[in-house]
Design an enzyme around this catalytic site. Structure first.
Site, PDB file in Angstrom:
ATOM      1  N   GLY A 157       0.865  -1.189   0.000  1.00  0.00           N
ATOM      2  CA  GLY A 157       0.000   0.000   0.000  1.00  0.00           C
ATOM      3  C   GLY A 157       0.896   1.232   0.000  1.00  0.00           C
ATOM      4  O   GLY A 157       2.077   1.174  -0.364  1.00  0.00           O
ATOM      5  N   ALA A 240       3.499  -3.529  10.846  1.00  0.00           N
ATOM      6  CA  ALA A 240       2.107  -3.633  10.386  1.00  0.00           C
ATOM      7  C   ALA A 240       1.159  -3.695  11.584  1.00  0.00           C
ATOM      8  O   ALA A 240       0.627  -2.671  12.019  1.00  0.00           O
ATOM      9  CB  ALA A 240       1.957  -4.842   9.484  1.00  0.00           C
ATOM     10  N   ARG A 241       0.984  -4.862  12.126  1.00  0.00           N
ATOM     11  CA  ARG A 241       0.115  -5.054  13.288  1.00  0.00           C
ATOM     12  C   ARG A 241       0.560  -6.305  14.013  1.00  0.00           C
ATOM     13  O   ARG A 241       1.057  -7.255  13.375  1.00  0.00           O
ATOM     14  CB  ARG A 241      -1.340  -5.292  12.860  1.00  0.00           C
ATOM     15  N   GLU A 270      -0.326  -6.540  22.360  1.00  0.00           N
ATOM     16  CA  GLU A 270       0.340  -5.373  22.931  1.00  0.00           C
ATOM     17  C   GLU A 270      -0.623  -4.568  23.811  1.00  0.00           C
ATOM     18  O   GLU A 270      -1.833  -4.599  23.563  1.00  0.00           O
ATOM     19  CB  GLU A 270       0.921  -4.498  21.806  1.00  0.00           C
ATOM     20  N   HIS A 288       5.191   0.537  19.315  1.00  0.00           N
ATOM     21  CA  HIS A 288       4.164   0.989  18.361  1.00  0.00           C
ATOM     22  C   HIS A 288       4.242   2.510  18.143  1.00  0.00           C
ATOM     23  O   HIS A 288       3.296   3.251  18.442  1.00  0.00           O
ATOM     24  CB  HIS A 288       2.769   0.579  18.859  1.00  0.00           C
TER      25      HIS A 288
HETATM   26  C1  GLV Z   1      -0.968   2.868  13.581  1.00  0.00           C
HETATM   27  O1  GLV Z   1      -0.652   1.759  13.816  1.00  0.00           O
HETATM   28  C2  GLV Z   1      -1.991   3.226  12.657  1.00  0.00           C
HETATM   29  O2  GLV Z   1      -2.709   2.324  12.164  1.00  0.00           O
HETATM   30  O3  GLV Z   1      -2.146   4.416  12.372  1.00  0.00           O
END
Ligand code: GLV
Length: 324
Positions: A157, A240-241, A270, A288
């Site tokens: 992306g 990412a996540r 987390e 994060h």
């Molecule tokens: C951060 O992780 C966001 O999705 O903006």
């Protein structure tokens, strides 16, 4: 009594953004940044028309049932896996996120984490701070090169493209990528990126960077089988996540040196971190913060506020994630 829409701001944000919201809305904010339980959040939402959320509030059917007046949730994040989009759409609740404003800052951070990981920056800093540095050695904290190496990006992306451009144009990297859909040829050329299968990417990349959104299908995109495909000299970066990587499998792979190193900004569960990740030396850990520069966090808060203002002003949300 004011007839302005009532807005809840779930976490502490910039005072200037709250002041701007107050010009349009009756605002309940959270300047002390209390971490409300789902029940406490639901109780505060009972009489609210809108919510400014962050990624840490889960917006699901149970919460929506307790918030009968709620019409919009404006997330201060580009990712919105904290939304049950289907439940929101069914309840007629608009969701919005904060794309674009954080793209370049997050790509900068992805690259910084990659560099820190490949060049063992935190591991060597801990060594120095612990007073262990007594003499130079030819192989002391020898890492792997960034320039001229192969960068594999999973999730192409806007942020993935930003990382690709930094790698290809700034560091002479060969860029390969994997994505749900292939980029248009002009975008591939701009990013100097070649589309490959996930397996080929894992087998050939010197550095793998994960930038894909979290969906149930993306859960454990990287687990023990995928780690086994990677080169033993490779690094893995996750901005990412949490949940995209199987953190337990990764900790084991790092411990056994099945890959060289990892850089992680996001974690399963987390702010808790899988305990073994805290003890292996070959991982760089950050809490994060990929989008955390002052101007970018300000722009994210402002875009979330603008979504609320545009929505209640009858102009429609600026960056919707669902159609209601
Ligand atoms: C951060 O992780 C966001 O999705 O903006």
């Amino acid at each position: 009594m004011s007839n302005k829409p009532k807005i809840l701001v779930a976490r502490a944000i910039f005072a200037e953004t709250v002041d701007r919201l107050r010009q349009h809305f009756d605002v309940q904010d959270n300047p002390g940044d209390a971490l409300w339980t789902p029940a406490e959040l639901a109780q505060r939402l009972a009489d609210k028309d809108g919510l400014l959320s962050t990624g840490s509030q889960r917006i699901d059917a149970a919460l929506l049932a307790a918030a009968p007046r709620l019409k919009i949730v404006a997330n201060m994040a580009v990712g919105y896996n904290n939304f049950d989009v289907q439940a929101m759409t069914a309840a007629g609740v608009q969701g919005t996120n904060t794309p674009d404003v954080l793209t370049e800052t997050t790509a900068d951070f992805g690259f910084a984490l990659l560099m820190a990981t490949a060049r063992r920056m935190t591991e060597s800093e801990h060594y120095l701070r612990a007073g262990k540095w007594t003499q130079w050695r030819y192989d002391m904290f020898a890492g792997s090169d960034i320039h001229g190496s192969t960068l594999g990006i999973i999730g192409m992306g806007r942020i993935g493209q930003g990382i690709a451009k930094r790698g290809a144009h700034g560091f002479g990297m060969k860029v390969i990528y994997h994505n749900r859909s292939r980029l248009a040829p002009a975008l591939e050329a701009e990013c100097k990126a070649t589309y490959v299968s996930k397996d080929e990417l894992l087998r050939t990349a010197d550095h793998v960077v994960l930038v894909l959104p979290y969906t149930p299908e993306a859960h454990h995109t990287i687990g023990s089988a995928e780690l086994a495909l990677m080169k033993p000299t490779a690094t893995l970066v996750n901005i990412a996540r949490g949940g995209i990587v199987d953190d337990a499998a990764l900790a084991l792979a790092l411990k056994d040196r099945r890959i060289a190193a990892a850089g992680l900004d996001v974690f399963e569960g987390e702010p808790n971190v899988y305990p073994d990740l805290l003890t292996v030396p070959n991982v760089v850990l950050t809490p994060h913060i990929a989008s955390a520069t002052v101007p970018t966090r300000r722009a994210m808060a402002d875009l979330a506020a603008d979504n609320l203002i545009a929505f209640f002003g009858g102009r429609g949300p600026l960056t919707p994630v669902n159609k209601i």
